[in-house]
Design an enzyme around this catalytic site. Structure first.
Site, PDB file in Angstrom:
ATOM      1  N   GLU A 112     -10.359  23.727   0.026  1.00 13.11           N
ATOM      2  CA  GLU A 112     -10.271  22.408   0.684  1.00 13.11           C
ATOM      3  C   GLU A 112      -8.779  22.033   0.774  1.00 13.11           C
ATOM      4  O   GLU A 112      -8.249  21.848   1.853  1.00 13.11           O
ATOM      5  CB  GLU A 112     -11.045  21.365  -0.134  1.00 13.11           C
ATOM      6  CG  GLU A 112     -10.961  19.948   0.421  1.00 13.11           C
ATOM      7  CD  GLU A 112     -11.553  18.896  -0.539  1.00 13.11           C
ATOM      8  OE1 GLU A 112     -11.598  19.147  -1.764  1.00 13.11           O
ATOM      9  OE2 GLU A 112     -11.937  17.813  -0.045  1.00 13.11           O
TER      10      GLU A 112
ATOM     11  N   ASP B 238     -18.803  12.247  -0.039  1.00 13.94           N
ATOM     12  CA  ASP B 238     -18.752  10.922  -0.685  1.00 13.94           C
ATOM     13  C   ASP B 238     -19.055   9.897   0.409  1.00 13.94           C
ATOM     14  O   ASP B 238     -18.125   9.290   0.985  1.00 13.94           O
ATOM     15  CB  ASP B 238     -17.353  10.682  -1.273  1.00 13.94           C
ATOM     16  CG  ASP B 238     -16.978  11.753  -2.288  1.00 13.94           C
ATOM     17  OD1 ASP B 238     -17.386  11.631  -3.452  1.00 13.94           O
ATOM     18  OD2 ASP B 238     -16.318  12.731  -1.897  1.00 13.94           O
TER      19      ASP B 238
HETATM   20  N1  HPA Z   1     -12.942  17.496  -3.510  1.00 12.24           N
HETATM   21  C1  HPA Z   1     -12.585  17.498  -4.793  1.00 12.24           C
HETATM   22  N2  HPA Z   1     -13.034  16.605  -5.639  1.00 12.24           N
HETATM   23  C2  HPA Z   1     -13.859  15.651  -5.221  1.00 12.24           C
HETATM   24  C3  HPA Z   1     -14.256  15.589  -3.911  1.00 12.24           C
HETATM   25  C4  HPA Z   1     -13.782  16.571  -3.012  1.00 12.24           C
HETATM   26  O1  HPA Z   1     -14.090  16.604  -1.807  1.00 12.24           O
HETATM   27  N3  HPA Z   1     -15.083  14.514  -3.807  1.00 12.24           N
HETATM   28  C5  HPA Z   1     -15.169  13.959  -5.022  1.00 12.24           C
HETATM   29  N4  HPA Z   1     -14.428  14.641  -5.885  1.00 12.24           N
HETATM   30 ZN    ZN Z   2     -16.965  17.205  -2.916  1.00  9.95          ZN
END
Ligand code: HPA
Ligand code: ZN
Length: 346
Positions: free
Chosen positions: A204, A283
């Site tokens: 990510e 989220d």
């Molecule tokens: N990435 C990493 N940590 C997280 C994320 C995410 O998309 N959402 C909530 N904690």
């Molecule tokens: Zn996540």
């Protein structure tokens, strides 16, 4: 514009969600209620203010706001409330089965006892089953930044509460830059020995090397996000050949500036390369979307048809940590529903 018939089709087709954070799913109205319950001051005073406040420049800046939302959670009742809310939301989106992350590190730092979290999500989950006939299972996420011995401790606690709270696995989340997955190898080795499922957020905020790290160091069964795998053809081939599922959250990636616009997002290219991609919200209120919105946006941007939607829905069940027989049952129900929806709507 998305064709109205396809929109209805998306709304009604059964699907799972496998990438949703409990603490990131608190609706603004509930957040305000919880803050009032505990006399906590938030940087906004109404729902519109909350929506406007959720503006992000990066994953790390988002995590600060995620921690702020967590600060409203103190008691068993709070955790039950947000679990119940998520159950109602599942029913409204045609999600009969949902796997949900919770990240105890954010509560541990505030000295909230593990038992408070567990008893809240356990009773919330029971009520969700009774009231909405929705199956909810939990994945206990290790915050990447915690000391490896705290990662191991989390796996031990998850194992002890496994049956009580419907915990099926261990995950890894939070700050990706500077905290390679291999730091948490002892925890994931223990999880494997105990027969807990294993997943990790990767690819990510860091590129393909982070996905390789999670696969090779932690032996994870799915990758959460994983979208930056697209930058390494050998990795894409590996994911496709082994059918390692990616729980992709397209709109989250746009909100956190992983990609500038949805048309630049690799969700369709990964799917076309044979990777088992399924769609999620991450989220939801923080990213101003739910699962349906992610399907709508991807369908519209990439000109998808009903057969493409069927495939994402099928993938969502295939990637789930369901026992084989139950998975086949869900998939058979899905095929029946697809036939019905096709004749009724399209
Ligand atoms: N990435 C990493 N940590 C997280 C994320 C995410 O998309 N959402 C909530 N904690
Ligand atoms: Zn996540």
């Amino acid at each position: 514009m998305l064709e109205p018939a396809l929109k209805t089709y998306i709304e009604r087709i059964p699907k799972t969600e496998l990438h949703c954070h409990l603490e990131g799913s608190i609706q603004p109205a509930t957040l305000l209620k919880l803050a009032a319950r505990h006399g906590i001051e938030l940087p906004f005073t109404d729902e519109e203010g909350a929506k406007a406040f959720y503006e992000f420049t990066s994953l790390n800046q988002f995590l600060g706001i995620f921690a702020l939302a967590c600060s409203t959670l103190k008691t068993r009742q709070d955790f039950e409330t947000i679990t119940l809310d998520l159950g109602a939301d599942s029913a409204s989106q045609g999600i009969p089965y949902r796997e949900v992350f919770f990240t105890y590190a954010y509560h541990d730092r505030r000295s909230i006892p593990w038992e408070e979290v567990i008893s809240g999500i356990a009773s919330g989950r029971e009520k969700v089953k009774q009231q909405y006939n929705v199956e909810m299972w939990f994945i206990a996420d290790i915050d990447r930044t915690v000391d490896p011995q705290d990662g191991v401790r989390l796996v031990e606690m998850a194992q002890a509460s496994r049956d009580q709270a419907g915990i099926i696995g261990i995950g890894l989340d939070s700050q990706e830059i500077g905290y390679p997955a291999k730091r948490q190898k002892p925890a994931f080795d223990l999880a494997k020995r105990l027969g807990l499922h294993r997943v990790a957020h990767a690819g990510e905020d860091v590129g393909p090397e982070s996905v390789w790290d999670a696969l090779q160091s932690l032996d994870v069964e799915r990758i959460d996000h994983g979208v930056r795998s697209i930058d390494d053809p050998a990795l894409v081939k590996h994911l496709a050949e082994r059918q390692v599922a990616l729980t992709v959250c397209p709109l989250s990636n746009i909100e956190l500036k992983v990609y500038p616009q949805l048309r630049d997002h690799p969700v369709k290219r990964l799917t076309d390369a044979g990777v088992l991609v399924m769609l999620n919200s991450d989220d939801p209120p923080m990213f101003h979307c739910n699962v349906l919105d992610n399907y709508f946006a991807v369908a519209e941007t990439f000109n998808l048809n009903a057969a493409d939607i069927d495939q994402y829905a099928r993938n969502s069940f295939k990637a789930a940590f369901l026992p084989d027989e139950r998975k086949q049952q869900y998939l058979a129900d899905l095929e029946r529903e697809i036939k019905k929806l096709r004749s009724e709507i399209l």
